[in-house]
Design an enzyme around this catalytic site. Sequence first.
Site, PDB file in Angstrom:
ATOM      1  N   CYS A 128       1.038  -1.242  -0.049  1.00  0.00           N
ATOM      2  CA  CYS A 128       0.000   0.009   0.070  1.00  0.00           C
ATOM      3  C   CYS A 128       0.912   1.164  -0.077  1.00  0.00           C
ATOM      4  O   CYS A 128       1.338   1.727   1.096  1.00  0.00           O
ATOM      5  CB  CYS A 128      -0.849  -0.140   1.113  1.00  0.00           C
ATOM      6  SG  CYS A 128      -1.827   1.540   1.412  1.00  0.00           S
TER       7      CYS A 128
ATOM      8  N   CYS B 226      -0.248   4.302   2.171  1.00  0.00           N
ATOM      9  CA  CYS B 226      -0.051   4.103   3.602  1.00  0.00           C
ATOM     10  C   CYS B 226       1.324   4.126   3.829  1.00  0.00           C
ATOM     11  O   CYS B 226       1.673   4.986   4.838  1.00  0.00           O
ATOM     12  CB  CYS B 226      -0.307   2.475   4.046  1.00  0.00           C
ATOM     13  SG  CYS B 226      -1.942   1.951   3.351  1.00  0.00           S
ATOM     14  N   ASP B 227       2.551   3.879   3.024  1.00  0.00           N
ATOM     15  CA  ASP B 227       3.834   3.622   3.333  1.00  0.00           C
ATOM     16  C   ASP B 227       4.692   4.320   2.599  1.00  0.00           C
ATOM     17  O   ASP B 227       5.962   4.660   3.105  1.00  0.00           O
ATOM     18  CB  ASP B 227       4.131   2.139   3.448  1.00  0.00           C
ATOM     19  CG  ASP B 227       3.351   1.251   4.396  1.00  0.00           C
ATOM     20  OD1 ASP B 227       2.780   1.847   5.339  1.00  0.00           O
ATOM     21  OD2 ASP B 227       3.228   0.089   3.967  1.00  0.00           O
TER      22      ASP B 227
END
Length: 305
Positions: A134, A137-138
């Site tokens: 993701c 997200c990261d």
Amino acid sequence: MNREYEIVIIGGGPAGLSAGLYTSRARLSSLLIERGVVGGQIADAELVENYPGFVEGISGFEIGQLMHQQATKYGLNTIIAEVTGLELKEETKVVKTTEGNFTTKAVIIASGSERHKLGTPGEEKFTGKGISYCATCDAPFFKEKPVAVVGGGDAAITEALHLTKFASRVIVIHRRDQLRASRILQEKALDEPKIEFLWNTVVEEIEGKDKVKRLRLRQVVTGEKSTLEVSGVFIAIGLKPNTDYLKGVLSLDKAGYIITNEKMETEIPGIFATGDIRLNSARQAITAAGDGATAAIYAEKFISQ
Ligand SMILES: Cc1cc2nc3c(=O)[nH]c(=O)nc-3n(C[C@H](O)[C@H](O)[C@H](O)COP(=O)(O)OP(=O)(O)OC[C@H]3O[C@@H](n4cnc5c(N)ncnc54)[C@H](O)[C@@H]3O)c2cc1C
């Protein structure tokens, strides 16, 4: 063990746990059924920086545990079992599990999705330690660092484009000689100076000590082997919704996602679906939690009618 509940929630990720918090606080007898670890996918995230309220970020595992504790405090019951099917006869619904059957008035489906895995050595060891599924997200964890993206579809190219805002280099590794992504995404990626492509190439192994350090690659046409030093690998080779147990019960879209309206209602009265499992979900912890709350509120209305 009680076998009758007003609400049964399938899946203990952010969607299911948030639904459980709301239904329990509404004093509905509620059972959450989880086949693995409570927290769902977010439990794999080393640090979550985009869940509101945690200024310094929080580990995904901790969010899951806290959500579960909070819902349990208000009376949510949890069992570890796999749901294998649903029977929707008249008003009572039967949820079949590996620990026996449960009857209920309403069901909230929150069984999420799973990222397709590469299946290469090192993948499991470094998930959350350089390997991510993701980029939204990261990506910020890879500021000015080289990263690889594995895949060639819309998801992979969207991830690669997002990563250019953070990483020093983005190397897209694709097993074919052309992308499957939409033409507009391809054009953007091919024009982006930070993105490089390794065509006809597969990842054979992910190596490192505590974190990802390098990839062992193989060119599938020539058989030539090489290594690539990267700090992160984003694997974007598709998602699979956990809806196998719903086949023949609910109509699913081609990829297996559930269609709902804005109240999280499915086509069957009393069956709600929330979180990543929904068609067009934003696939974030916060959106899944929001869906769970919405489903719980409308499930309560459904029961009281
Ligand atoms: C490594 C990683 C990092 C991430 N980082 C972030 C981040 O920083 N911020 C963010 O917002 N989002 C992040 N995400 C995305 C986020 O985790 C998901 O969007 C969110 O968890 C979806 O919640 P959900 O409850 O819909 O489903 P899930 O989290 O997928 O939970 C579904 C649960 O249902 C269970 N289940 C499935 N089938 C059955 C069955 N038949 N019977 C019983 N139980 C079943 C599963 O075991 C699982 O626990 C990340 C995801 C990953 C993988």
